[in-house]
Design a protein around this motif. Structure first.
Motif, mmCIF file in Angstrom:
data_model
loop_
_atom_site.group_PDB
_atom_site.id
_atom_site.type_symbol
_atom_site.label_atom_id
_atom_site.label_comp_id
_atom_site.label_asym_id
_atom_site.label_seq_id
_atom_site.Cartn_x
_atom_site.Cartn_y
_atom_site.Cartn_z
ATOM 1 N N TYR A 214 0.831 -1.206 0.000
ATOM 2 C CA TYR A 214 0.000 0.000 0.000
ATOM 3 C C TYR A 214 0.864 1.253 0.000
ATOM 4 N N TRP A 215 1.865 1.272 0.854
ATOM 5 C CA TRP A 215 2.749 2.442 0.924
ATOM 6 C C TRP A 215 3.548 2.611 -0.361
ATOM 7 N N LEU A 216 4.034 1.515 -0.911
ATOM 8 C CA LEU A 216 4.806 1.588 -2.151
ATOM 9 C C LEU A 216 3.954 2.159 -3.284
ATOM 10 N N MET A 217 2.754 1.671 -3.418
ATOM 11 C CA MET A 217 1.887 2.160 -4.489
ATOM 12 C C MET A 217 1.458 3.602 -4.240
ATOM 13 N N TRP B 98 -0.140 11.318 -16.487
ATOM 14 C CA TRP B 98 -1.510 10.991 -16.098
ATOM 15 C C TRP B 98 -1.861 9.566 -16.514
ATOM 16 N N THR B 99 -1.403 9.157 -17.700
ATOM 17 C CA THR B 99 -1.652 7.796 -18.167
ATOM 18 C C THR B 99 -0.947 6.788 -17.265
ATOM 19 N N PHE B 100 0.305 7.062 -16.913
ATOM 20 C CA PHE B 100 1.018 6.168 -15.997
ATOM 21 C C PHE B 100 0.320 6.104 -14.641
ATOM 22 N N LEU B 101 -0.195 7.238 -14.175
ATOM 23 C CA LEU B 101 -0.911 7.249 -12.902
ATOM 24 C C LEU B 101 -2.136 6.344 -12.969
ATOM 25 N N ARG B 102 -2.878 6.410 -14.053
ATOM 26 C CA ARG B 102 -4.056 5.539 -14.194
ATOM 27 C C ARG B 102 -3.655 4.076 -14.242
ATOM 28 N N VAL B 103 -2.577 3.770 -14.950
ATOM 29 C CA VAL B 103 -2.112 2.377 -15.029
ATOM 30 C C VAL B 103 -1.697 1.877 -13.649
ATOM 31 N N PHE B 104 -0.916 2.667 -12.912
ATOM 32 C CA PHE B 104 -0.479 2.251 -11.569
ATOM 33 C C PHE B 104 -1.655 2.117 -10.616
ATOM 34 N N THR B 105 -2.623 3.008 -10.725
ATOM 35 C CA THR B 105 -3.790 2.943 -9.843
ATOM 36 C C THR B 105 -4.606 1.687 -10.114
ATOM 37 N N LEU B 106 -4.874 1.411 -11.374
ATOM 38 C CA LEU B 106 -5.650 0.214 -11.707
ATOM 39 C C LEU B 106 -4.883 -1.066 -11.383
ATOM 40 N N ALA B 107 -3.580 -1.059 -11.623
ATOM 41 C CA ALA B 107 -2.771 -2.245 -11.302
ATOM 42 C C ALA B 107 -2.732 -2.491 -9.801
ATOM 43 N N SER B 108 -2.577 -1.430 -9.019
ATOM 44 C CA SER B 108 -2.535 -1.612 -7.566
ATOM 45 C C SER B 108 -3.880 -2.089 -7.035
ATOM 46 N N PHE B 109 -4.981 -1.574 -7.599
ATOM 47 C CA PHE B 109 -6.303 -2.054 -7.187
ATOM 48 C C PHE B 109 -6.458 -3.530 -7.526
ATOM 49 N N ASN B 110 -6.001 -3.921 -8.707
ATOM 50 C CA ASN B 110 -6.117 -5.314 -9.132
ATOM 51 C C ASN B 110 -5.294 -6.233 -8.232
ATOM 52 N N VAL B 111 -4.067 -5.852 -7.941
ATOM 53 C CA VAL B 111 -3.213 -6.676 -7.077
ATOM 54 C C VAL B 111 -3.795 -6.741 -5.667
ATOM 55 N N MET B 112 -4.311 -5.606 -5.177
ATOM 56 C CA MET B 112 -4.904 -5.588 -3.844
ATOM 57 C C MET B 112 -6.127 -6.510 -3.781
ATOM 58 N N LEU B 113 -6.988 -6.401 -4.772
ATOM 59 C CA LEU B 113 -8.196 -7.208 -4.793
ATOM 60 C C LEU B 113 -7.872 -8.701 -4.849
ATOM 61 N N TRP B 114 -7.023 -9.104 -5.778
ATOM 62 C CA TRP B 114 -6.698 -10.518 -5.910
ATOM 63 C C TRP B 114 -5.840 -11.011 -4.759
ATOM 64 N N GLY B 115 -5.065 -10.130 -4.166
ATOM 65 C CA GLY B 115 -4.312 -10.503 -2.964
ATOM 66 C C GLY B 115 -5.250 -10.871 -1.827
ATOM 67 N N HIS B 116 -6.300 -10.073 -1.649
ATOM 68 C CA HIS B 116 -7.279 -10.383 -0.602
ATOM 69 C C HIS B 116 -8.059 -11.655 -0.931
ATOM 70 N N VAL B 117 -8.350 -11.876 -2.201
ATOM 71 C CA VAL B 117 -9.037 -13.114 -2.593
ATOM 72 C C VAL B 117 -8.162 -14.317 -2.274
ATOM 73 N N LEU B 118 -6.880 -14.237 -2.601
ATOM 74 C CA LEU B 118 -5.975 -15.358 -2.325
ATOM 75 C C LEU B 118 -5.810 -15.596 -0.828
ATOM 76 N N VAL B 119 -5.705 -14.527 -0.048
ATOM 77 C CA VAL B 119 -5.591 -14.697 1.408
ATOM 78 C C VAL B 119 -6.865 -15.316 1.962
ATOM 79 N N GLY B 120 -8.015 -14.870 1.470
ATOM 80 C CA GLY B 120 -9.279 -15.458 1.937
ATOM 81 C C GLY B 120 -9.399 -16.922 1.572
ATOM 82 N N ALA B 121 -8.984 -17.272 0.354
ATOM 83 C CA ALA B 121 -9.034 -18.676 -0.067
ATOM 84 C C ALA B 121 -8.069 -19.516 0.772
#
Length: 70
Positions: free
Chosen positions: A5-8, A42-65
């Motif tokens: 979270y801090w890195l992103m 701005w384009t890089f910011l959008r890419v990093f934001t969407l990538a961090s959301f995706n990693v965060m979401l799937w990270g929580h899914v994997l931890v829950g599983a």
């Protein structure tokens, strides 16, 4: 995940600030180069934001599983 979270947050701030700076330079000078750089950051910011959301979401899914299996 806290480190991630801090890195992103740092990466996103490092792309948001130059984007705003170049947009300001474009507003005051009218040079197209500044606008192009602002758009790229701005384009890089959008890419990093969407990538961090995706990693965060799937990270929580994997931890829950993982917790469901044990």
């Amino acid at each position: 995940m806290t480190f991630f979270y801090w890195l992103m947050a740092v990466v996103m701030a490092a792309t948001l600030l130059p984007s705003a700076l170049y947009l300001g330079l474009y507003v005051f000078t009218g040079e197209d180069v500044a606008l192009d750089r602002a758009r790229k950051f701005w384009t890089f910011l959008r890419v990093f934001t969407l990538a961090s959301f995706n990693v965060m979401l799937w990270g929580h899914v994997l931890v829950g599983a993982w917790q469901l299996m044990h």
